[in-house]
Design a protein around this motif. Structure first.
Motif, PDB file in Angstrom:
ATOM      1  N   GLY A  14      -1.159  -5.515  14.217  1.00 49.72           N
ATOM      2  CA  GLY A  14      -1.475  -6.847  13.710  1.00 49.72           C
ATOM      3  C   GLY A  14      -2.397  -6.831  12.506  1.00 49.72           C
ATOM      4  O   GLY A  14      -2.744  -7.884  11.978  1.00 49.72           O
ATOM      5  N   ASP A  15      -2.817  -5.643  12.051  1.00 49.67           N
ATOM      6  CA  ASP A  15      -3.698  -5.549  10.882  1.00 49.67           C
ATOM      7  C   ASP A  15      -2.960  -6.015   9.631  1.00 49.67           C
ATOM      8  O   ASP A  15      -1.775  -5.720   9.445  1.00 49.67           O
ATOM      9  N   LYS A  16      -3.691  -6.722   8.767  1.00 48.98           N
ATOM     10  CA  LYS A  16      -3.102  -7.190   7.518  1.00 48.98           C
ATOM     11  C   LYS A  16      -2.860  -5.998   6.602  1.00 48.98           C
ATOM     12  O   LYS A  16      -3.661  -5.073   6.530  1.00 48.98           O
ATOM     13  N   ILE A  17      -1.755  -6.036   5.880  1.00 49.51           N
ATOM     14  CA  ILE A  17      -1.372  -4.944   4.981  1.00 49.51           C
ATOM     15  C   ILE A  17      -1.814  -5.282   3.564  1.00 49.51           C
ATOM     16  O   ILE A  17      -1.520  -6.359   3.054  1.00 49.51           O
ATOM     17  N   GLU A  18      -2.515  -4.346   2.961  1.00 54.15           N
ATOM     18  CA  GLU A  18      -2.895  -4.455   1.554  1.00 54.15           C
ATOM     19  C   GLU A  18      -2.014  -3.498   0.764  1.00 54.15           C
ATOM     20  O   GLU A  18      -1.956  -2.316   1.070  1.00 54.15           O
ATOM     21  N   LEU A  19      -1.311  -4.005  -0.226  1.00 55.74           N
ATOM     22  CA  LEU A  19      -0.374  -3.190  -0.994  1.00 55.74           C
ATOM     23  C   LEU A  19      -0.979  -2.641  -2.285  1.00 55.74           C
ATOM     24  O   LEU A  19      -0.339  -1.871  -2.990  1.00 55.74           O
ATOM     25  N   GLY A  20      -2.204  -3.044  -2.597  1.00 60.13           N
ATOM     26  CA  GLY A  20      -2.874  -2.514  -3.767  1.00 60.13           C
ATOM     27  C   GLY A  20      -2.151  -2.780  -5.080  1.00 60.13           C
ATOM     28  O   GLY A  20      -2.136  -1.937  -5.970  1.00 60.13           O
ATOM     29  N   ASN A  21      -1.540  -3.948  -5.204  1.00 64.68           N
ATOM     30  CA  ASN A  21      -0.839  -4.350  -6.437  1.00 64.68           C
ATOM     31  C   ASN A  21       0.304  -3.410  -6.803  1.00 64.68           C
ATOM     32  O   ASN A  21       0.637  -3.268  -7.976  1.00 64.68           O
ATOM     33  N   LEU A  22       0.896  -2.756  -5.817  1.00 69.59           N
ATOM     34  CA  LEU A  22       1.980  -1.812  -6.076  1.00 69.59           C
ATOM     35  C   LEU A  22       3.267  -2.287  -5.417  1.00 69.59           C
ATOM     36  O   LEU A  22       3.275  -2.633  -4.236  1.00 69.59           O
ATOM     37  N   GLY A  23       4.347  -2.311  -6.179  1.00 72.06           N
ATOM     38  CA  GLY A  23       5.658  -2.675  -5.656  1.00 72.06           C
ATOM     39  C   GLY A  23       5.998  -4.138  -5.896  1.00 72.06           C
ATOM     40  O   GLY A  23       5.137  -4.967  -6.193  1.00 72.06           O
ATOM     41  N   GLU A  24       7.306  -4.428  -5.768  1.00 69.45           N
ATOM     42  CA  GLU A  24       7.788  -5.790  -5.998  1.00 69.45           C
ATOM     43  C   GLU A  24       7.154  -6.791  -5.038  1.00 69.45           C
ATOM     44  O   GLU A  24       6.798  -7.900  -5.446  1.00 69.45           O
ATOM     45  N   LEU A  25       7.023  -6.415  -3.789  1.00 71.32           N
ATOM     46  CA  LEU A  25       6.454  -7.337  -2.799  1.00 71.32           C
ATOM     47  C   LEU A  25       5.030  -7.723  -3.186  1.00 71.32           C
ATOM     48  O   LEU A  25       4.669  -8.901  -3.141  1.00 71.32           O
ATOM     49  N   ALA A  26       4.243  -6.753  -3.602  1.00 71.72           N
ATOM     50  CA  ALA A  26       2.869  -7.046  -4.042  1.00 71.72           C
ATOM     51  C   ALA A  26       2.866  -7.947  -5.268  1.00 71.72           C
ATOM     52  O   ALA A  26       2.001  -8.815  -5.412  1.00 71.72           O
ATOM     53  N   GLY A  27       3.848  -7.769  -6.143  1.00 70.56           N
ATOM     54  CA  GLY A  27       3.944  -8.614  -7.334  1.00 70.56           C
ATOM     55  C   GLY A  27       4.139 -10.077  -6.983  1.00 70.56           C
ATOM     56  O   GLY A  27       3.499 -10.953  -7.565  1.00 70.56           O
ATOM     57  N   TYR A  28       5.018 -10.336  -6.011  1.00 69.62           N
ATOM     58  CA  TYR A  28       5.230 -11.725  -5.592  1.00 69.62           C
ATOM     59  C   TYR A  28       3.981 -12.292  -4.918  1.00 69.62           C
ATOM     60  O   TYR A  28       3.619 -13.448  -5.143  1.00 69.62           O
ATOM     61  N   ILE A  29       3.320 -11.492  -4.108  1.00 64.45           N
ATOM     62  CA  ILE A  29       2.111 -11.960  -3.420  1.00 64.45           C
ATOM     63  C   ILE A  29       1.018 -12.258  -4.438  1.00 64.45           C
ATOM     64  O   ILE A  29       0.361 -13.303  -4.371  1.00 64.45           O
ATOM     65  N   ASP A  30       0.814 -11.344  -5.395  1.00 66.53           N
ATOM     66  CA  ASP A  30      -0.227 -11.555  -6.407  1.00 66.53           C
ATOM     67  C   ASP A  30       0.078 -12.762  -7.290  1.00 66.53           C
ATOM     68  O   ASP A  30      -0.820 -13.548  -7.602  1.00 66.53           O
ATOM     69  N   ALA A  31       1.332 -12.908  -7.689  1.00 70.15           N
ATOM     70  CA  ALA A  31       1.698 -14.065  -8.520  1.00 70.15           C
ATOM     71  C   ALA A  31       1.435 -15.361  -7.761  1.00 70.15           C
ATOM     72  O   ALA A  31       0.893 -16.318  -8.319  1.00 70.15           O
ATOM     73  N   ARG A  32       1.809 -15.383  -6.482  1.00 66.22           N
ATOM     74  CA  ARG A  32       1.638 -16.592  -5.657  1.00 66.22           C
ATOM     75  C   ARG A  32       0.168 -16.890  -5.395  1.00 66.22           C
ATOM     76  O   ARG A  32      -0.271 -18.030  -5.518  1.00 66.22           O
ATOM     77  N   ASP A  33      -0.605 -15.860  -5.022  1.00 64.68           N
ATOM     78  CA  ASP A  33      -1.979 -16.072  -4.560  1.00 64.68           C
ATOM     79  C   ASP A  33      -3.039 -15.972  -5.643  1.00 64.68           C
ATOM     80  O   ASP A  33      -4.146 -16.458  -5.455  1.00 64.68           O
ATOM     81  N   LYS A  34      -2.723 -15.344  -6.770  1.00 67.63           N
ATOM     82  CA  LYS A  34      -3.727 -15.174  -7.823  1.00 67.63           C
ATOM     83  C   LYS A  34      -3.336 -15.884  -9.110  1.00 67.63           C
ATOM     84  O   LYS A  34      -4.066 -16.751  -9.590  1.00 67.63           O
TER      85      LYS A  34
ATOM     86  N   ASP B 163      19.260   6.443  -0.841  1.00 73.60           N
ATOM     87  CA  ASP B 163      19.353   5.190  -1.596  1.00 73.60           C
ATOM     88  C   ASP B 163      18.434   4.123  -0.995  1.00 73.60           C
ATOM     89  O   ASP B 163      17.769   3.380  -1.722  1.00 73.60           O
ATOM     90  N   LYS B 164      18.398   4.057   0.316  1.00 74.24           N
ATOM     91  CA  LYS B 164      17.547   3.064   0.988  1.00 74.24           C
ATOM     92  C   LYS B 164      16.068   3.385   0.790  1.00 74.24           C
ATOM     93  O   LYS B 164      15.253   2.487   0.588  1.00 74.24           O
ATOM     94  N   ILE B 165      15.729   4.655   0.802  1.00 74.62           N
ATOM     95  CA  ILE B 165      14.335   5.054   0.557  1.00 74.62           C
ATOM     96  C   ILE B 165      13.941   4.716  -0.875  1.00 74.62           C
ATOM     97  O   ILE B 165      12.835   4.220  -1.119  1.00 74.62           O
ATOM     98  N   ASP B 166      14.849   4.968  -1.821  1.00 77.09           N
ATOM     99  CA  ASP B 166      14.556   4.635  -3.229  1.00 77.09           C
ATOM    100  C   ASP B 166      14.296   3.136  -3.386  1.00 77.09           C
ATOM    101  O   ASP B 166      13.348   2.733  -4.073  1.00 77.09           O
ATOM    102  N   ARG B 167      15.120   2.320  -2.762  1.00 81.66           N
ATOM    103  CA  ARG B 167      14.929   0.864  -2.857  1.00 81.66           C
ATOM    104  C   ARG B 167      13.633   0.457  -2.172  1.00 81.66           C
ATOM    105  O   ARG B 167      12.883  -0.377  -2.697  1.00 81.66           O
ATOM    106  N   LEU B 168      13.348   1.036  -1.015  1.00 80.69           N
ATOM    107  CA  LEU B 168      12.115   0.722  -0.292  1.00 80.69           C
ATOM    108  C   LEU B 168      10.889   1.069  -1.136  1.00 80.69           C
ATOM    109  O   LEU B 168       9.920   0.307  -1.177  1.00 80.69           O
ATOM    110  N   ALA B 169      10.958   2.197  -1.848  1.00 79.53           N
ATOM    111  CA  ALA B 169       9.841   2.616  -2.709  1.00 79.53           C
ATOM    112  C   ALA B 169       9.628   1.657  -3.878  1.00 79.53           C
ATOM    113  O   ALA B 169       8.522   1.569  -4.411  1.00 79.53           O
ATOM    114  N   GLU B 170      10.674   0.933  -4.283  1.00 80.46           N
ATOM    115  CA  GLU B 170      10.506  -0.089  -5.321  1.00 80.46           C
ATOM    116  C   GLU B 170       9.789  -1.319  -4.765  1.00 80.46           C
ATOM    117  O   GLU B 170       9.088  -2.012  -5.497  1.00 80.46           O
TER     118      GLU B 170
END
Length: 186
Positions: A151-171, A94-101
């Protein structure tokens, strides 16, 4: 439309104090509206940042839970080949499924019943290794996610909920702010 309409009326009767007064009021109304919209966009950007930080913290909580469940499952199933920790495995799934979202992970199970979780080819959970996301604030006060080990910055490639919030905020919000600036400048 009201603002430009007032200019058209002034063009017809440039000496009219009444029309000049109407133009002034419509210009004030236009400026007030633009300021209000800009404030709303700025507030939206701050709210998206808060949600992004919440989602990043949720990712870290899930990673920690998966890491701990890996250890519990390994200990419980070490008692013999016929003993399976099904309830713990279900919780972990269940936790892996949520993490994958939330983020675009890959994962697989080792022969020691542990789940290895990777993001962009880098381990987040692997045996005795747990690598949570590190959140750093940029000069604008917006959170950015980094690997905590390098310390490398993570690029999510517009995939997942977290990327959605970042893209909405920054783009997306930034694009609307820029378009509003162009309208006002014009």
């Amino acid at each position: 439309d009201d603002f430009w309409g007032a200019w058209e009326e002034l063009y017809k009767e440039p000496e009219s104090l009444t029309i000049r007064g109407v133009l002034h009021e419509r210009a004030v109304a236009f400026a007030t509206t633009v300021n209000h919209i800009y404030t709303q966009l700025d507030n939206m950007q701050q709210n998206l940042n808060k949600e992004m930080l919440n989602k990043a913290n949720e990712v870290n909580t899930l990673l920690k839970d998966i890491f701990e469940l890996n250890n519990k499952i390994k200990i419980q199933e070490a008692a013999g080949p016929h003993i399976k920790a099904n309830d713990l495995r279900d919780m972990r799934n269940d936790k892996i499924d949520r993490l994958a979202e939330l983020i675009p992970i890959n994962y697989y199970e080792t022969n020691q019943s542990e789940i290895v979780v990777t993001l962009n080819g880098r381990s987040l959970v692997n045996k005795d290794f747990f690598n949570p996301l590190e959140i750093r604030m940029n000069p604008k006060g917006h959170g950015e996610i980094h690997y905590s080990d390098t310390g490398d910055k993570i690029e999510l490639g517009n995939l997942g909920e977290l990327a959605g919030y970042i893209d909405a905020r920054d783009k997306d919000v930034v694009e609307y702010m820029e378009r509003l600036d162009i309208l006002v400048e014009t």
